[in-house]
Design a protein around this motif. Structure first.
Motif, PDB file in Angstrom:
ATOM      1  N   ARG A  63      71.433  73.673  61.819  1.00 21.30           N
ATOM      2  CA  ARG A  63      70.208  72.904  62.030  1.00 21.30           C
ATOM      3  C   ARG A  63      70.449  71.778  63.023  1.00 21.30           C
ATOM      4  O   ARG A  63      69.636  71.521  63.894  1.00 21.30           O
ATOM      5  N   ARG A  64      71.575  71.075  62.865  1.00 21.46           N
ATOM      6  CA  ARG A  64      71.914  69.985  63.784  1.00 21.46           C
ATOM      7  C   ARG A  64      72.096  70.495  65.201  1.00 21.46           C
ATOM      8  O   ARG A  64      71.638  69.890  66.156  1.00 21.46           O
ATOM      9  N   SER A  65      72.772  71.628  65.362  1.00 22.33           N
ATOM     10  CA  SER A  65      73.003  72.148  66.708  1.00 22.33           C
ATOM     11  C   SER A  65      71.683  72.615  67.330  1.00 22.33           C
ATOM     12  O   SER A  65      71.468  72.450  68.525  1.00 22.33           O
ATOM     13  N   PHE A  66      70.775  73.170  66.531  1.00 19.15           N
ATOM     14  CA  PHE A  66      69.472  73.575  67.050  1.00 19.15           C
ATOM     15  C   PHE A  66      68.665  72.347  67.458  1.00 19.15           C
ATOM     16  O   PHE A  66      68.041  72.332  68.524  1.00 19.15           O
TER      17      PHE A  66
ATOM     18  N   LEU B 249      76.227  75.610  52.566  1.00 18.87           N
ATOM     19  CA  LEU B 249      75.293  74.526  52.841  1.00 18.87           C
ATOM     20  C   LEU B 249      75.722  73.712  54.065  1.00 18.87           C
ATOM     21  O   LEU B 249      74.893  73.328  54.892  1.00 18.87           O
ATOM     22  N   GLN B 250      76.999  73.442  54.184  1.00 22.43           N
ATOM     23  CA  GLN B 250      77.503  72.703  55.342  1.00 22.43           C
ATOM     24  C   GLN B 250      77.294  73.486  56.640  1.00 22.43           C
ATOM     25  O   GLN B 250      76.922  72.923  57.669  1.00 22.43           O
ATOM     26  N   GLN B 251      77.509  74.787  56.592  1.00 21.41           N
ATOM     27  CA  GLN B 251      77.298  75.618  57.775  1.00 21.41           C
ATOM     28  C   GLN B 251      75.822  75.624  58.176  1.00 21.41           C
ATOM     29  O   GLN B 251      75.474  75.555  59.348  1.00 21.41           O
ATOM     30  N   GLN B 252      74.952  75.687  57.162  1.00 16.99           N
ATOM     31  CA  GLN B 252      73.517  75.682  57.425  1.00 16.99           C
ATOM     32  C   GLN B 252      73.082  74.348  58.044  1.00 16.99           C
ATOM     33  O   GLN B 252      72.300  74.318  58.988  1.00 16.99           O
TER      34      GLN B 252
END
Length: 141
Positions: A19-22, A12-15
């Motif tokens: 999303r934040r980087s996108f 979940l943290q990786q996901q």
């Protein structure tokens, strides 16, 4: 904690990070497009309208927008001249307000002084544009 719960939290943290980087990438692309548009419009205003002011050939304004120049109305021409000069400054130097390395390199001195001048230019440009519209109207649109 159980290994399965830890693994789910990690996924979940990786996901969320992806999303934040996108979103950061999209925001960066948007800022680049806006920055380029401001520079292009600022250069156009500077090269066409402000150059005509410097050459004392305000009738050139009518080449791009017929009805902008009013030979008998020096006051409205002055208002529009102030508007064009301010717009050029705002579009060209206002874009540098958002460049982080300039703020860091000059310890915010450039950012603060440029912001003060931008505020003044915005007020002068707005007042000049409003005076022009009040004096001659917007019939050329």
């Amino acid at each position: 904690e159980k290994p399965a719960v830890t693994q789910i939290r990690t996924l979940l943290q990786q996901q969320q990070q992806r999303r934040r980087s996108f979103a950061s990438w999209l925001w960066f692309c948007f800022l680049v497009v806006v920055w380029i548009a401001c520079i292009v419009f600022g250069l156009y205003t500077l090269c066409f309208y402000v150059r005509a002011i410097g050459m004392n050939k305000l009738e050139y304004w009518d080449l791009s927008r017929p009805g902008l120049y009013h030979k008998e109305r020096w006051d409205s021409n002055l208002g529009l001249s102030l508007h064009f000069i301010s717009a050029s400054y705002i579009m060209l130097l206002g874009t540098f307000q958002y460049v982080p390395w300039i703020r860091r390199k000059y310890q915010y001195r450039f950012h603060r002084w440029n912001g003060r001048i931008l505020l003044l230019a915005s007020l002068v440009g707005a007042m000049g544009g409003m005076y022009y519209i009040g004096a001659v109207g917007v019939s050329f649109l």
